[in-house]
Design an enzyme around this catalytic site. Sequence first.
Site, PDB file in Angstrom:
ATOM      1  N   GLU A  77       0.820  -1.216   0.000  1.00 43.58           N
ATOM      2  CA  GLU A  77       0.000   0.000   0.000  1.00 43.58           C
ATOM      3  C   GLU A  77       0.858   1.274   0.000  1.00 43.58           C
ATOM      4  O   GLU A  77       0.369   2.344   0.376  1.00 43.58           O
ATOM      5  CB  GLU A  77      -0.925   0.019   1.225  1.00 43.58           C
ATOM      6  CG  GLU A  77      -1.759  -1.237   1.450  1.00 43.58           C
ATOM      7  CD  GLU A  77      -2.957  -1.368   0.527  1.00 43.58           C
ATOM      8  OE1 GLU A  77      -2.898  -0.883  -0.629  1.00 43.58           O
ATOM      9  OE2 GLU A  77      -3.957  -1.965   0.957  1.00 43.58           O
ATOM     10  N   TYR A 123     -12.727  15.561  20.610  1.00 43.07           N
ATOM     11  CA  TYR A 123     -11.419  15.012  20.217  1.00 43.07           C
ATOM     12  C   TYR A 123     -11.443  14.371  18.840  1.00 43.07           C
ATOM     13  O   TYR A 123     -10.423  14.350  18.151  1.00 43.07           O
ATOM     14  CB  TYR A 123     -10.862  14.067  21.298  1.00 43.07           C
ATOM     15  CG  TYR A 123      -9.947  14.842  22.206  1.00 43.07           C
ATOM     16  CD1 TYR A 123     -10.471  15.756  23.114  1.00 43.07           C
ATOM     17  CD2 TYR A 123      -8.574  14.741  22.107  1.00 43.07           C
ATOM     18  CE1 TYR A 123      -9.653  16.529  23.908  1.00 43.07           C
ATOM     19  CE2 TYR A 123      -7.742  15.508  22.899  1.00 43.07           C
ATOM     20  CZ  TYR A 123      -8.279  16.400  23.800  1.00 43.07           C
ATOM     21  OH  TYR A 123      -7.455  17.177  24.567  1.00 43.07           O
TER      22      TYR A 123
HETATM   23  P1  13P Z   1       0.638  -4.980   3.701  1.00 48.99           P
HETATM   24  O1  13P Z   1       0.920  -6.193   4.558  1.00 48.99           O
HETATM   25  O2  13P Z   1       1.188  -5.130   2.293  1.00 48.99           O
HETATM   26  O3  13P Z   1       1.116  -3.710   4.372  1.00 48.99           O
HETATM   27  O4  13P Z   1      -0.933  -4.860   3.556  1.00 48.99           O
HETATM   28  C1  13P Z   1      -1.710  -4.925   4.727  1.00 48.99           C
HETATM   29  C2  13P Z   1      -2.969  -4.144   4.583  1.00 48.99           C
HETATM   30  O5  13P Z   1      -3.456  -3.609   5.544  1.00 48.99           O
HETATM   31  C3  13P Z   1      -3.620  -4.065   3.258  1.00 48.99           C
HETATM   32  O6  13P Z   1      -4.537  -3.045   3.249  1.00 48.99           O
END
Ligand code: 13P
Length: 214
Positions: A77, A123
């Site tokens: 990501e 908050y």
């Molecule tokens: P990654 O393990 O590649 O960071 O992906 C985890 C995740 O949260 C996908 O949205």
Amino acid sequence: MSGGIDEQATRELLVAFAASLYARGFSVGSAGNISVRLDDGYLITPTNSSFGRLRAGQISRLDTNFAHVGGEKPSKEVFMHRAFYTVRPDCGAVVHLHSTMATAVGCLADADAERPIPPLTPYFVMRVGRTLPLVRYFRPGDPEMEPAIAAAAKGARAVLLANHGPVVSGRTLTDAVYAAEELEEAAKLYLLLRTANPRQLTEAQVDDLLTTFR
Ligand code: 13P
């Protein structure tokens, strides 16, 4: 040490926050990813790593163009994080979670596109802001998500990915983590009160918070 930001201290803080989020159930398995801007690049959690078992030396290092230059293979990501850094110059860190309550709100078919979680508490407004744009569903790791997130993040510190989870930015790593935690609690309150006609903060109260706590 790299310039003004101490990279080793930042790595250790990231590990500590990730472990804390995992211990309290904000992340399970290998869900979620965290990145931090350094003076000469970025740190991001490795793909398929667990927040509960991260080590400082394993964290992926990216250069200023988001190319992988050290550590383990970065999160799939990266582009999700890049969208925030590109459109928000004050962004110093990004936290993506699959935290249960915020993700549940992102699964509601009738969720409001700009304010899926109403302003119930100060908050939430202070940490997350006035809006939380809902970004339509994309498969995890789909680079098509980047322009959609970038467009939404121009006017918001955080977005909610439909049927996936929140992506939250902050000036610092601490700010981004606190905002992600506050968002999850606000989502929980909203789901608890959804059918109970809760009193929302007024627009004037929201304005007052956003001008007082910049
Ligand atoms: P990654 O393990 O590649 O960071 O992906 C985890 C995740 O949260 C996908 O949205």
